[in-house]
Scaffold this active site. Structure first.
Site, PDB file in Angstrom:
ATOM      1  CG  ASP A   2      -4.125  -1.609   8.835  1.00 32.18           C
ATOM      2  OD1 ASP A   2      -5.240  -1.046   8.932  1.00 32.18           O
ATOM      3  OD2 ASP A   2      -3.761  -2.222   7.800  1.00 32.18           O
ATOM      4  CB  CYS A  58      -3.784   3.275   6.990  1.00 29.68           C
ATOM      5  SG  CYS A  58      -4.541   1.670   7.313  1.00 29.68           S
ATOM      6  CD  GLN A 117      -2.456   5.086   4.714  1.00 26.48           C
ATOM      7  OE1 GLN A 117      -3.472   5.022   4.041  1.00 26.48           O
ATOM      8  NE2 GLN A 117      -2.281   6.040   5.608  1.00 26.48           N
ATOM      9  CG  HIS A 175      -2.088   0.918   1.140  1.00 27.28           C
ATOM     10  ND1 HIS A 175      -2.391   1.647  -0.005  1.00 27.28           N
ATOM     11  CD2 HIS A 175      -3.046   1.250   2.044  1.00 27.28           C
ATOM     12  CE1 HIS A 175      -3.484   2.367   0.223  1.00 27.28           C
ATOM     13  NE2 HIS A 175      -3.898   2.149   1.450  1.00 27.28           N
ATOM     14  NE  ARG A 200      -3.541   7.432   0.820  1.00 28.05           N
ATOM     15  CZ  ARG A 200      -4.320   6.374   0.576  1.00 28.05           C
ATOM     16  NH1 ARG A 200      -4.850   5.708   1.585  1.00 28.05           N
ATOM     17  NH2 ARG A 200      -4.518   5.935  -0.662  1.00 28.05           N
TER      18      ARG A 200
HETATM   19  N1   CP Z   1      -6.294   4.101   4.233  1.00 28.75           N
HETATM   20  C1   CP Z   1      -6.994   3.740   3.161  1.00 28.75           C
HETATM   21  O1   CP Z   1      -6.470   3.265   2.142  1.00 28.75           O
HETATM   22  O2   CP Z   1      -8.344   3.959   3.284  1.00 28.75           O
HETATM   23  P1   CP Z   1      -9.494   3.555   2.278  1.00 28.75           P
HETATM   24  O3   CP Z   1      -9.643   2.072   2.349  1.00 28.75           O
HETATM   25  O4   CP Z   1     -10.703   4.275   2.790  1.00 28.75           O
HETATM   26  O5   CP Z   1      -9.106   3.999   0.893  1.00 28.75           O
HETATM   27  N1  NVA Z   2      -4.793  -3.625   5.754  1.00 22.37           N
HETATM   28  C1  NVA Z   2      -6.030  -3.010   5.324  1.00 22.37           C
HETATM   29  C2  NVA Z   2      -5.782  -1.615   4.854  1.00 22.37           C
HETATM   30  C3  NVA Z   2      -6.989  -0.854   4.428  1.00 22.37           C
HETATM   31  C4  NVA Z   2      -6.691   0.538   3.968  1.00 22.37           C
HETATM   32  C5  NVA Z   2      -6.662  -3.865   4.249  1.00 22.37           C
HETATM   33  O1  NVA Z   2      -5.940  -4.416   3.413  1.00 22.37           O
HETATM   34  O2  NVA Z   2      -7.881  -3.995   4.258  1.00 22.37           O
END
Ligand code: CP
Ligand code: NVA
Length: 314
Positions: free
Chosen positions: A232, A272, A139, A136, A299
């Site tokens: 997270d 996040c 992020q 990600h 973001r």
């Molecule tokens: N942190 C993040 O990626 O959030 P969303 O899932 O809302 O995009």
């Molecule tokens: N670890 C989480 C992050 C969401 C922004 C997921 O993958 O769902």
């Protein structure tokens, strides 16, 4: 940053230390320029468009990219799971080939990281990984920007402690942190460790950058000496069926006032979002130590910098 021109943005691993710092500098600049709407706004991506494929839900990634692209003078298209033929009638390969004919950038949030690789392979325009099961990167840019806003541009020597699941968000954060010269402490329950290859890469980069990576199964050990505590959700999208098992196995990993108290004085908290009450208490997330809402705002500034860099405008 110009080296991102025409390139895919798949993980933080691909950026040199200078490229990473350059993207962050551009993000701070965009915040400054585009926060003041009383003046005419520059439109460097006028006539450009980004397709946004979302196989999973999103608040921040969707809204920040759509709004950020519009601020830059371009257009963003939201393509949810039931909006396009992908996955039902059409392959990722054909989708990539077709979207590349319409759009200048293709952003995608997928389950399997292999899907991002496949998309990047067949897309003739730059791809942005907007979350896969492995990475990600967007992020991490927002997280590092929040830390620079709080501690100043130079983050060398600070210590980041991750307490929770060894997941996609951690992978880019640990790569990005050592590229910024920060130490990384990681506490995960047994069986929920970070991906071994990403961890090995992080340890190698840490040596090059004179910083340390420590892994443990004890939350208290990770936060000791930490300037930043991060977590997270324990149950990522796609893992909903494991909810009960995970909540049990992550016992002792909740970030609460007591755990924050074991970090360095003045330590800050990142997440996040979205978040669940089990991994962090309201007391911590709404405390003065919490940077979660500037982090969320970032973001937008950071994805603007990525898109502009890919288009050769940064
Ligand atoms: N942190 C993040 O990626 O959030 P969303 O899932 O809302 O995009
Ligand atoms: N670890 C989480 C992050 C969401 C922004 C997921 O993958 O769902």
């Amino acid at each position: 940053v110009s080296t991102l021109k025409g390139k895919h943005f798949i993980s933080i691993d691909q950026l040199s230390n200078d490229e990473l710092k350059g993207l962050l500098a551009a993000s701070h600049q965009y915040k400054e320029i585009y926060s003041d709407k009383s003046k005419p706004l520059p439109r460097p991506l006028n006539g450009h468009s980004v397709s946004m494929i979302f196989q999973k839900r999103s608040t921040r990634t969707r809204v920040s990219t759509e709004t950020g692209m519009s601020l830059l003078g371009g257009h963003a298209l939201f393509l949810g799971p039931s909006d396009i033929q992908l996955g039902v009638n059409e392959t990722m390969r054909d989708t990539a080939s077709v979207l590349s004919r319409f759009n200048d950038i293709v952003l995608a949030r997928v389950y399997a990281h292999a899907d991002i690789i496949e998309l990047a392979k067949y897309s003739s325009v730059p791809v942005i990984n907007a979350l896969s099961d492995l990475h990600h990167p967007l992020q991490t840019l927002a997280d590092l920007m929040a830390l620079q806003q709080h501690f100043g541009t130079d983050l060398t020597g600070k210590t980041v402690a991750w307490v929770g699941d060894g997941n996609n968000v951690l992978h880019d954060l640990m790569l990005g942190s050592v590229k910024m010269g920060m130490n990384v402490h990681i506490a995960t329950p047994k069986g929920y460790e970070a991906n071994a290859d990403v961890l090995a890469k992080t340890i190698e980069l840490a040596k090059e950058n004179n910083c340390q990576v420590v892994t443990t199964n004890v939350a208290e050990e990770a936060v000791k000496g930490a300037d930043v505590v991060v977590t997270d959700t324990w149950v990522s999208m796609g893992q909903e069926e494991e909810y009960a098992k995970r909540v049990k196995e992550f016992e002792g990993y909740q970030v609460n006032t007591e755990l924050m108290g074991k970090a360095n004085p003045g330590a800050v908290f990142l997440h996040c979002l979205p978040r669940h009450p089990e991994e962090v208490t309201d007391e911590v997330i709404y405390s003065d130590a919490s940077l979660v809402f500037p982090e969320a705002e970032n973001r937008m500034w950071t994805v603007m910098a990525v898109m502009a860099a890919q288009m050769g405008k940064v």
